[in-house]
Design a protein around this motif. Structure first.
Motif, mmCIF file in Angstrom:
data_model
loop_
_atom_site.group_PDB
_atom_site.id
_atom_site.type_symbol
_atom_site.label_atom_id
_atom_site.label_comp_id
_atom_site.label_asym_id
_atom_site.label_seq_id
_atom_site.Cartn_x
_atom_site.Cartn_y
_atom_site.Cartn_z
ATOM 1 N N ALA A 247 0.807 -1.213 0.000
ATOM 2 C CA ALA A 247 0.000 0.000 0.000
ATOM 3 C C ALA A 247 0.842 1.266 0.000
ATOM 4 O O ALA A 247 0.296 2.355 0.088
ATOM 5 N N THR A 248 2.169 1.151 -0.070
ATOM 6 C CA THR A 248 3.010 2.344 -0.056
ATOM 7 C C THR A 248 2.747 3.184 -1.298
ATOM 8 O O THR A 248 2.408 2.668 -2.368
ATOM 9 N N ALA A 249 2.921 4.502 -1.142
ATOM 10 C CA ALA A 249 2.675 5.413 -2.265
ATOM 11 C C ALA A 249 3.676 5.159 -3.369
ATOM 12 O O ALA A 249 4.865 4.913 -3.111
ATOM 13 N N PRO A 250 3.252 5.219 -4.625
ATOM 14 C CA PRO A 250 4.183 5.016 -5.735
ATOM 15 C C PRO A 250 5.277 6.079 -5.758
ATOM 16 O O PRO A 250 5.055 7.230 -5.381
ATOM 17 N N PRO B 74 10.429 -1.468 -4.422
ATOM 18 C CA PRO B 74 10.175 -2.847 -3.986
ATOM 19 C C PRO B 74 9.112 -3.574 -4.791
ATOM 20 O O PRO B 74 8.992 -4.797 -4.696
ATOM 21 N N ARG B 75 8.317 -2.846 -5.581
ATOM 22 C CA ARG B 75 7.214 -3.464 -6.318
ATOM 23 C C ARG B 75 6.888 -2.584 -7.501
ATOM 24 O O ARG B 75 7.319 -1.426 -7.561
ATOM 25 N N TYR B 76 6.102 -3.106 -8.433
ATOM 26 C CA TYR B 76 5.657 -2.287 -9.554
ATOM 27 C C TYR B 76 4.363 -2.853 -10.103
ATOM 28 O O TYR B 76 4.061 -4.036 -9.949
ATOM 29 N N ALA C 297 0.825 8.467 -10.121
ATOM 30 C CA ALA C 297 0.419 8.625 -8.731
ATOM 31 C C ALA C 297 -0.464 7.478 -8.257
ATOM 32 O O ALA C 297 -0.556 7.228 -7.055
ATOM 33 N N HIS C 298 -1.125 6.783 -9.173
ATOM 34 C CA HIS C 298 -2.098 5.756 -8.807
ATOM 35 C C HIS C 298 -1.579 4.343 -9.025
ATOM 36 O O HIS C 298 -2.289 3.371 -8.747
ATOM 37 N N GLN C 299 -0.371 4.210 -9.515
ATOM 38 C CA GLN C 299 0.230 2.908 -9.755
ATOM 39 C C GLN C 299 1.744 3.110 -9.777
ATOM 40 O O GLN C 299 2.223 4.208 -10.077
ATOM 41 N N GLN C 300 2.474 2.055 -9.476
ATOM 42 C CA GLN C 300 3.929 2.160 -9.549
ATOM 43 C C GLN C 300 4.381 1.802 -10.952
ATOM 44 O O GLN C 300 4.254 0.668 -11.391
#
Length: 325
Positions: free
Chosen positions: A13-16, A44-46, A92-95
């Motif tokens: 849930a961290t901000a992108p 760490p994720r995308y 802003a809404h996805q990494q």
């Protein structure tokens, strides 16, 4: 080869992490990632990976599309965080990350195709989506194979001056003019839910059209953009696609050479960049599962005209994916 360790999409849930701030660091400075986004190894994720495939072993005329990914990245420096046309902030809404370039054997097409499929699948197997920068159009075949391993057969919307459904060139089955013949043989796209858009130019014979018709594509010829409203064409494509997962493949030569001079097989009488962007935005709300932009050959570019068009198309795809997420 891009790192394969950060592909746990939609698990945190961290901000992108977004772009380098263009008001703090000049746009001509810093790393040349796509849109100045983080590298895949920096987060760490995308959710979305922009990946390059610098392959042009399959070209039949002008070479140089192997340099396309780097050129498109350089041309993407002016992209900003908010897309007013789709009313979304795509980063802003996805990494979104730049996954670098896929490595492959540049001398053997069959080996390269297998390597591209494997690497693309590794990037998407946990739920992420790829937006791929080519490279020549041969790469659409292994990309579709990778997408099918996750989503099954797709609705394929193919923007191009050419059909790319020929059987062979010089008795070679995999080239940039044959990927969708091979894809049809493998059942990678859905008959009757797929389309060629922007087709124009000379052919080898009338049999080219008859042979293509057997594969189940609708054709929106480029001349239709003179005679029909854009919204009418968008409606036709949306009805064709329906609820089927959508893959979009864009050969930059679908644009007129005035809008995209840097391509391997240019054809007069093409779409404008405005028309193409409008059509892509018209896919808002559909189940987009992947896209590629191919055949940018920067040695023929002027003032980054072609690179800017390709970069903006990739940006629109990230925007569509943000609205979907």
């Amino acid at each position: 080869m891009p790192s394969m360790t950060n592909n746990s999409a939609h698990t945190q849930a961290t901000a992108p992490v977004g772009q380098v701030d263009g008001l703090s660091v000049p746009r001509y400075a810093g790393h040349s990632t796509f849109a100045r986004l983080p590298r895949i190894e920096d987060v760490p994720r995308y959710d979305v990976a922009i990946v390059g495939v610098p392959f042009d072993t399959g070209v039949t005329y002008r070479p140089g599309a192997r340099f396309g990914p780097a050129h498109i990245r350089q041309s993407s420096r002016l992209l900003r965080p908010y897309n007013p046309a789709l009313d979304v902030e795509p980063f802003a809404h996805q990494q979104v990350v730049d996954a670098g370039d896929i490595a492959f054997n540049p001398f053997d097409i069959d080996t390269a195709v297998a390597q591209i499929e494997t690497s693309a699948y590794e990037l998407i197997k946990d739920g992420a989506t790829l937006v791929t920068l080519g490279g020549d159009h041969t790469i659409a075949y292994p990309l579709l194979k990778a997408v099918n391993r996750v989503h099954g057969p797709v609705a394929l919307v193919h923007f191009d001056a050419h059909l790319d459904t020929w059987d062979t060139y010089f008795e070679t089955p995999l080239t940039h003019g044959t990927p969708f013949r091979r894809a049809a043989e493998d059942g990678l796209f859905v008959y009757g839910h797929s389309a060629h858009v922007g087709i124009r130019g000379s052919l080898y014979s009338p049999n080219d059209l008859a042979s293509d018709a057997e594969l189940g594509f609708q054709i929106v010829h480029c001349r239709e953009f003179i005679r029909r409203p854009i919204d009418d064409i968008i409606d036709q494509l949306r009805q064709t696609i329906g609820e089927t997962p959508l893959y979009v493949s864009i050969d930059i030569d679908v644009l007129d050479p005035a809008h995209a001079p840097a391509t391997g097989t240019p054809e007069a009488g093409g779409m404008t960049s405005r028309e193409l962007l409008d059509i892509v935005r018209g896919f808002d709300g559909l189940n987009l599962v992947g896209a590629d932009i191919v055949e940018v050959s920067p040695a023929y570019d002027h003032a980054e005209i072609t690179g800017v068009a390709a970069a903006n198309l990739a940006y629109e795809f990230t925007s569509l994916l943000a609205k979907k997420s």
